[in-house]
Design an enzyme around this catalytic site. Sequence first.
Site, PDB file in Angstrom:
ATOM      1  N   GLU A 163       0.849  -1.213   0.000  1.00  0.00           N
ATOM      2  CA  GLU A 163       0.000   0.000   0.000  1.00  0.00           C
ATOM      3  C   GLU A 163       0.882   1.260   0.000  1.00  0.00           C
ATOM      4  O   GLU A 163       1.883   1.317   0.717  1.00  0.00           O
ATOM      5  CB  GLU A 163      -0.851  -0.033   1.279  1.00  0.00           C
ATOM      6  CG  GLU A 163      -1.737   1.164   1.493  1.00  0.00           C
ATOM      7  CD  GLU A 163      -2.572   1.048   2.781  1.00  0.00           C
ATOM      8  OE1 GLU A 163      -2.229   0.208   3.643  1.00  0.00           O
ATOM      9  OE2 GLU A 163      -3.572   1.777   2.902  1.00  0.00           O
TER      10      GLU A 163
ATOM     11  N   LYS B  46      -9.060   2.504  -2.458  1.00  0.00           N
ATOM     12  CA  LYS B  46      -9.326   1.792  -1.192  1.00  0.00           C
ATOM     13  C   LYS B  46     -10.739   2.110  -0.727  1.00  0.00           C
ATOM     14  O   LYS B  46     -11.153   3.279  -0.721  1.00  0.00           O
ATOM     15  CB  LYS B  46      -8.294   2.241  -0.152  1.00  0.00           C
ATOM     16  CG  LYS B  46      -8.342   1.504   1.176  1.00  0.00           C
ATOM     17  CD  LYS B  46      -7.121   1.885   2.031  1.00  0.00           C
ATOM     18  CE  LYS B  46      -7.082   1.141   3.351  1.00  0.00           C
ATOM     19  NZ  LYS B  46      -5.850   1.431   4.121  1.00  0.00           N
TER      20      LYS B  46
ATOM     21  N   CYS C  14      -5.284  -3.188   1.970  1.00  0.00           N
ATOM     22  CA  CYS C  14      -5.181  -3.343   3.428  1.00  0.00           C
ATOM     23  C   CYS C  14      -6.547  -3.501   4.115  1.00  0.00           C
ATOM     24  O   CYS C  14      -7.154  -4.552   4.045  1.00  0.00           O
ATOM     25  CB  CYS C  14      -4.368  -2.196   4.002  1.00  0.00           C
ATOM     26  SG  CYS C  14      -3.583  -2.636   5.560  1.00  0.00           S
TER      27      CYS C  14
HETATM   28  N1  GLU Z   1      -6.464  -3.232  10.249  1.00  0.00           N
HETATM   29  C1  GLU Z   1      -5.356  -3.120   9.351  1.00  0.00           C
HETATM   30  C2  GLU Z   1      -5.405  -1.793   8.701  1.00  0.00           C
HETATM   31  C3  GLU Z   1      -4.225  -1.332   7.997  1.00  0.00           C
HETATM   32  C4  GLU Z   1      -4.467  -0.349   6.849  1.00  0.00           C
HETATM   33  O1  GLU Z   1      -5.529  -0.328   6.215  1.00  0.00           O
HETATM   34  O2  GLU Z   1      -3.511   0.390   6.546  1.00  0.00           O
HETATM   35  C5  GLU Z   1      -4.075  -3.415  10.077  1.00  0.00           C
HETATM   36  O3  GLU Z   1      -3.975  -3.163  11.253  1.00  0.00           O
HETATM   37  O4  GLU Z   1      -3.191  -3.958   9.529  1.00  0.00           O
END
Ligand code: GLU
Length: 562
Positions: free
Chosen positions: A41, A116, A152
């Site tokens: 990402e 996203k 993500c």
């Molecule tokens: N819940 C995901 C979100 C990360 C994201 O979207 O950047 C994590 O903790 O990895």
Amino acid sequence: MKIAIAQINPIIGDLSGNAQKILEMSQQAASENVRLLLTPELSICGYPPRDLLVNPSFVEAMDKTLHKLAKDLPANLAVLVGTVVKNSQAHITGEKNLFNSIALLENGKIQQFFHKRLLPNYDVFDEKRYFEPGLQANYFKLDDFNIGVTICEDLWNDEEFWGKRSYAVNPIADLGNLGVDLIVNLSASPYTVGKQHLREAMLKHSAVNFQQPIIYTNQVGGDDDLIFDGRSFALNKQGEIVCRAKGFISDFLTVEFNSNKQDLELGHVSPVYEYEDEEIWNALVLGVKDYVEKCRFSKVLLGLSGGVDSALVAAIATAALGKENVIGVLMPSPYSSEHSISDALALAASLDIQTQILPIGELMQSFDKSLYELFAGTEFGIAEENLQSRIRGNLLMAISNKFGYLLLSTGNKSEVAVGYCTLYGDMNGGLSVIADVPKTRVYSLCKWLNSHQQKEVIPENILTKAPSAELKPGQVDQDSLPPYEILDDILDRLIHQHQSAAEIITAGHEPAIVDRVLQLLSRAEFKRRQAAPGLKITDRAFGTGWRMPIASSWSALRNIGV
Ligand SMILES: N[C@@H](CCC(=O)O)C(=O)O
Ligand SMILES: NC(=O)c1ccc[n+]([C@@H]2O[C@H](COP(=O)([O-])OP(=O)(O)OC[C@H]3O[C@@H](n4cnc5c(N)ncnc54)[C@H](O)[C@@H]3O)[C@@H](O)[C@H]2O)c1
Ligand SMILES: Nc1ncnc2c1ncn2[C@@H]1O[C@H](COP(=O)(O)O)[C@@H](O)[C@H]1O
Ligand SMILES: O=P(O)(O)OP(=O)(O)O
């Protein structure tokens, strides 16, 4: 079709350097006949870019870098790169300026963007500050295959797995309904203890539930307080891990999508860490290495007291930067015990790091003399005790200024929680290495290190003596604090489990101790707000995800039943 994961360690804002890392892995991919390369990402700028995104010239530079990268890529390779895209609807009131996106690069051009859909906004995540959510399911056709694209958080809404729905939309269910052949996820997911187990269990559930193979690509590297552990992986439709990249280091690995079976083949699976201590050690070593290098320091210094906290920080720094780049400064006062000096020297000898000895007795006398009249008739107390810490802090910062070394702070999470540390004294420093490591974990990390290295890296005496600030004769931490096993359990219940005081008392803790810890925790907020950034290893660190008021009296409310 061969697909590769480029688990890169970007530097935030180093657009051309990050593009170069992607290009190098693209060339490797092309040499191995890979058709599709996945990067993390926001791989072009590094995650999290925070308020750099508010600067239009930064966004324009990302766009230019992306176009150039598209032209430089090898032929016959499609590459997914994390970037941002301006939201053309942003003039409508309430809509934000940007999307958090993935660009599909192929044949010298940007072919498509995917936005996203689920924007995390809890703990350290603040994506709604910058981004508007994408509204469509994301997929593209590559040769004969339909590939679903998620970014993500898009995969962190498996209602059945969590037993609740966090967002109204579910990107993976949408892609399942569209019948794509494969789902890729491009992530920047920060490390916390045990998180890989959670990621793999969650995506296993999704893979089986939606009958979709999933390839998960994660960023690696330290970025300020955050540590990204990498450990990208892929699962087949049965939810079995078919490949896993290394933890805490850049990696490149390939996985084959078998068009007959419509599934992923078994590839290289790096092992998971067997012990939490080993995993945390690796995280902290990477956190120190990347903070120091990305801030363009080469050497660090720290006060070596002969205590366990400074011993662990010195060991981590030595592993991260090499023994020639760590300087331990011993600053004995008239209250320092003999063994504190010999223990500090034994540790320095064990790590083979340089030391400097700067006794502070005369400086203390000089301070006492200056304050003599003003303090006449008062008791020796905290002010005098703290002077020692502040003299040490001054000397350390003088060395830092003179030679350009970064000062490492050594306070652990238990101390930082209850304010058992001195502002502008031992809290001085640019990076707080173990600020998210409770004291009980400090000991277990040291013991793990000694057994892993099969020698006393941390001398046994440092591990067996009672922790002491040595700010007055015979002082030990336990004169002022509950035993660390008790303190850490109460803090864990308060900070991580969000338990009320009543629940903690029901669990068996003494009401008076619980009250005191609650008060200390709340009162020390002003100190934490002034502390150096601390490396995050838990799901609730005193960092960017901890936003407590300072002028608050909430913790005093236990007696009215909250
Ligand atoms: N819940 C995901 C979100 C990360 C994201 O979207 O950047 C994590 O903790 O990895
Ligand atoms: N330095 C060490 O190595 C070390 C180690 C272990 C324990 N300790 C312990 O840490 C403690 C340090 O003493 P301390 O906490 O009184 O000293 P401190 O100087 O760190 O903090 C107190 C000072 O902070 C300021 N302050 C207080 N409340 C504030 C608020 N709400 N907002 C902004 N500023 C505020 C005031 O100037 C006050 O004098 C002592 O109990 C000491 O024994 C120190
Ligand atoms: N005697 C000392 N020499 C060098 N550095 C010292 C000494 N005493 C304390 N320090 C530094 O301060 C922190 C906090 O000390 P506590 O013992 O926890 O109070 C310690 O880690 C050293 O970096
Ligand atoms: O900070 P240190 O190294 O002095 O550790 P301890 O507080 O256990 O003495």
